[in-house]
Design a protein around this motif. Structure first.
Motif, PDB file in Angstrom:
ATOM      1  N   LEU A  42      82.899 -59.145  27.279  1.00  0.00           N
ATOM      2  CA  LEU A  42      82.143 -58.837  26.068  1.00  0.00           C
ATOM      3  C   LEU A  42      80.991 -59.828  25.916  1.00  0.00           C
ATOM      4  CD1 LEU A  42      85.164 -58.381  23.615  1.00  0.00           C
ATOM      5  CD2 LEU A  42      84.169 -56.708  25.198  1.00  0.00           C
ATOM      6  N   TYR A  43      79.825 -59.301  25.638  1.00  0.00           N
ATOM      7  CA  TYR A  43      78.641 -60.125  25.444  1.00  0.00           C
ATOM      8  C   TYR A  43      77.933 -59.740  24.153  1.00  0.00           C
ATOM      9  CZ  TYR A  43      78.568 -61.690  30.364  1.00  0.00           C
ATOM     10  OH  TYR A  43      78.869 -62.258  31.575  1.00  0.00           O
ATOM     11  N   TYR A  48      73.957 -61.400  27.124  1.00  0.00           N
ATOM     12  CA  TYR A  48      73.771 -60.266  28.035  1.00  0.00           C
ATOM     13  C   TYR A  48      72.404 -60.359  28.712  1.00  0.00           C
ATOM     14  CZ  TYR A  48      72.583 -55.595  29.627  1.00  0.00           C
ATOM     15  OH  TYR A  48      72.155 -54.541  30.384  1.00  0.00           O
ATOM     16  N   LYS A  79      80.863 -54.334  31.279  1.00  0.00           N
ATOM     17  CA  LYS A  79      80.368 -55.188  30.200  1.00  0.00           C
ATOM     18  C   LYS A  79      80.195 -54.341  28.944  1.00  0.00           C
ATOM     19  CE  LYS A  79      77.350 -56.376  33.538  1.00  0.00           C
ATOM     20  NZ  LYS A  79      78.330 -56.255  34.564  1.00  0.00           N
ATOM     21  N   ILE A  80      80.632 -54.887  27.826  1.00  0.00           N
ATOM     22  CA  ILE A  80      80.368 -54.250  26.533  1.00  0.00           C
ATOM     23  C   ILE A  80      79.477 -55.211  25.764  1.00  0.00           C
ATOM     24  CG2 ILE A  80      81.329 -53.355  24.387  1.00  0.00           C
ATOM     25  CD1 ILE A  80      83.905 -52.737  25.950  1.00  0.00           C
ATOM     26  N   PHE A  82      77.470 -56.200  22.329  1.00  0.00           N
ATOM     27  CA  PHE A  82      77.386 -56.050  20.875  1.00  0.00           C
ATOM     28  C   PHE A  82      75.995 -56.481  20.447  1.00  0.00           C
ATOM     29  CE2 PHE A  82      81.834 -56.268  21.763  1.00  0.00           C
ATOM     30  CZ  PHE A  82      82.418 -55.442  20.822  1.00  0.00           C
ATOM     31  N   ALA A  97      78.321 -51.481  22.509  1.00  0.00           N
ATOM     32  CA  ALA A  97      79.483 -51.271  21.646  1.00  0.00           C
ATOM     33  C   ALA A  97      79.130 -50.211  20.616  1.00  0.00           C
ATOM     34  CB  ALA A  97      79.870 -52.573  20.964  1.00  0.00           C
ATOM     35  N   ILE A 101      83.081 -55.102  15.973  1.00  0.00           N
ATOM     36  CA  ILE A 101      83.797 -55.930  16.936  1.00  0.00           C
ATOM     37  C   ILE A 101      85.312 -55.948  16.699  1.00  0.00           C
ATOM     38  CG2 ILE A 101      83.389 -58.095  15.697  1.00  0.00           C
ATOM     39  CD1 ILE A 101      83.122 -59.403  18.512  1.00  0.00           C
ATOM     40  N   VAL A 105      87.663 -54.543  19.699  1.00  0.00           N
ATOM     41  CA  VAL A 105      88.508 -55.514  20.394  1.00  0.00           C
ATOM     42  C   VAL A 105      89.983 -55.182  20.181  1.00  0.00           C
ATOM     43  CG1 VAL A 105      89.196 -57.951  20.467  1.00  0.00           C
ATOM     44  CG2 VAL A 105      86.779 -57.324  20.477  1.00  0.00           C
ATOM     45  N   ILE A 116      90.642 -59.257  28.801  1.00  0.00           N
ATOM     46  CA  ILE A 116      89.307 -59.061  28.259  1.00  0.00           C
ATOM     47  C   ILE A 116      88.696 -60.446  28.056  1.00  0.00           C
ATOM     48  CG2 ILE A 116      88.004 -58.191  26.276  1.00  0.00           C
ATOM     49  CD1 ILE A 116      90.733 -56.473  25.839  1.00  0.00           C
ATOM     50  N   VAL A 118      85.517 -62.925  26.832  1.00  0.00           N
ATOM     51  CA  VAL A 118      84.408 -63.009  25.887  1.00  0.00           C
ATOM     52  C   VAL A 118      83.516 -64.141  26.369  1.00  0.00           C
ATOM     53  CG1 VAL A 118      83.745 -63.271  23.468  1.00  0.00           C
ATOM     54  CG2 VAL A 118      85.988 -62.317  24.046  1.00  0.00           C
ATOM     55  N   LEU A 123      80.093 -64.154  19.718  1.00  0.00           N
ATOM     56  CA  LEU A 123      81.302 -63.330  19.688  1.00  0.00           C
ATOM     57  C   LEU A 123      82.553 -64.195  19.604  1.00  0.00           C
ATOM     58  CD1 LEU A 123      80.538 -60.502  22.268  1.00  0.00           C
ATOM     59  CD2 LEU A 123      80.143 -60.530  19.806  1.00  0.00           C
TER      60      LEU A 123
END
Length: 186
Positions: A42-43, A48, A79-80, A82, A97, A101, A105, A116, A118, A123
């Motif tokens: 997650l970014y 990202y 990669k997701i 946000f 996303a 969040i 998540v 997962i 982060v 985040l």
């Protein structure tokens, strides 16, 4: 149930800034293995976009094995992202996303699969406040910068962590592996 693992690089004085640390071959190898054993990362938008540096290296290797291996691993992992400002992502393995969040998540955590990770400071702060992080992997580099974005900024509740183990690199960087201590020790 999948674990939520906060994995981030920081300076000795607690700041998150990838431009002030210099990962060596050993650290690139470590993070390559981490990514190969993760289900998704997650970014936030800023991280990202910073990680997009690796996209061209995945297609056109540099000849430096540890960097090329990392580029392939970061290219491959889902990669997701946000973001409130990005309208699309250009990396084939990334998607924006579509839920807040906490909801996303919580859903990801219930799905089968690998852990997962982060990888964004913002985040990590949000998920810490929501008590959704199961493990912290803080890679502390032996550099002091005196300014920047502190990892644990605007945290108002006390969180007690339990040290699981450490990993030391030849460069002097050290990864501190923590889990949240029992809630009664809050």
């Amino acid at each position: 149930m999948r674990k939520i693992v906060a994995a981030i690089n920081m300076t000795l004085d607690g700041f998150c800034d990838h431009t002030v640390i210099t990962p060596d071959e050993e650290i690139h190898q470590h993070y390559t293995e981490l990514l190969r054993n993760a289900g998704v990362i997650l970014y936030g938008r800023i991280t990202y976009q910073l990680m997009q540096y690796w996209q061209p290296l995945a297609k056109n290797p540099s000849g430096e094995k540890s960097m090329d291996d990392f580029a392939r691993a970061i290219d491959k992992i889902p990669k997701i992202v946000f973001s409130h400002t990005l309208k699309n992502v250009e990396w084939d393995s990334a998607r924006l996303a579509t839920q807040p969040i906490e909801e996303m998540v919580s859903e990801l955590k219930q799905q089968p699969g690998k852990d997962i990770f982060v990888g964004s400071r913002s985040l990590i702060i949000q998920l810490l406040k929501l008590n959704l992080i199961d493990e912290y992997q803080l890679c502390v580099h032996p550099v002091v910068v005196g300014k920047g974005l502190p990892l644990f900024e605007n945290i108002t509740d006390r969180t007690i962590l339990q040290l699981l183990h450490t990993k030391t690199f030849n460069s002097g960087a050290i990864i501190l592996y923590y889990k949240r201590a029992n809630p009664e020790h809050k």
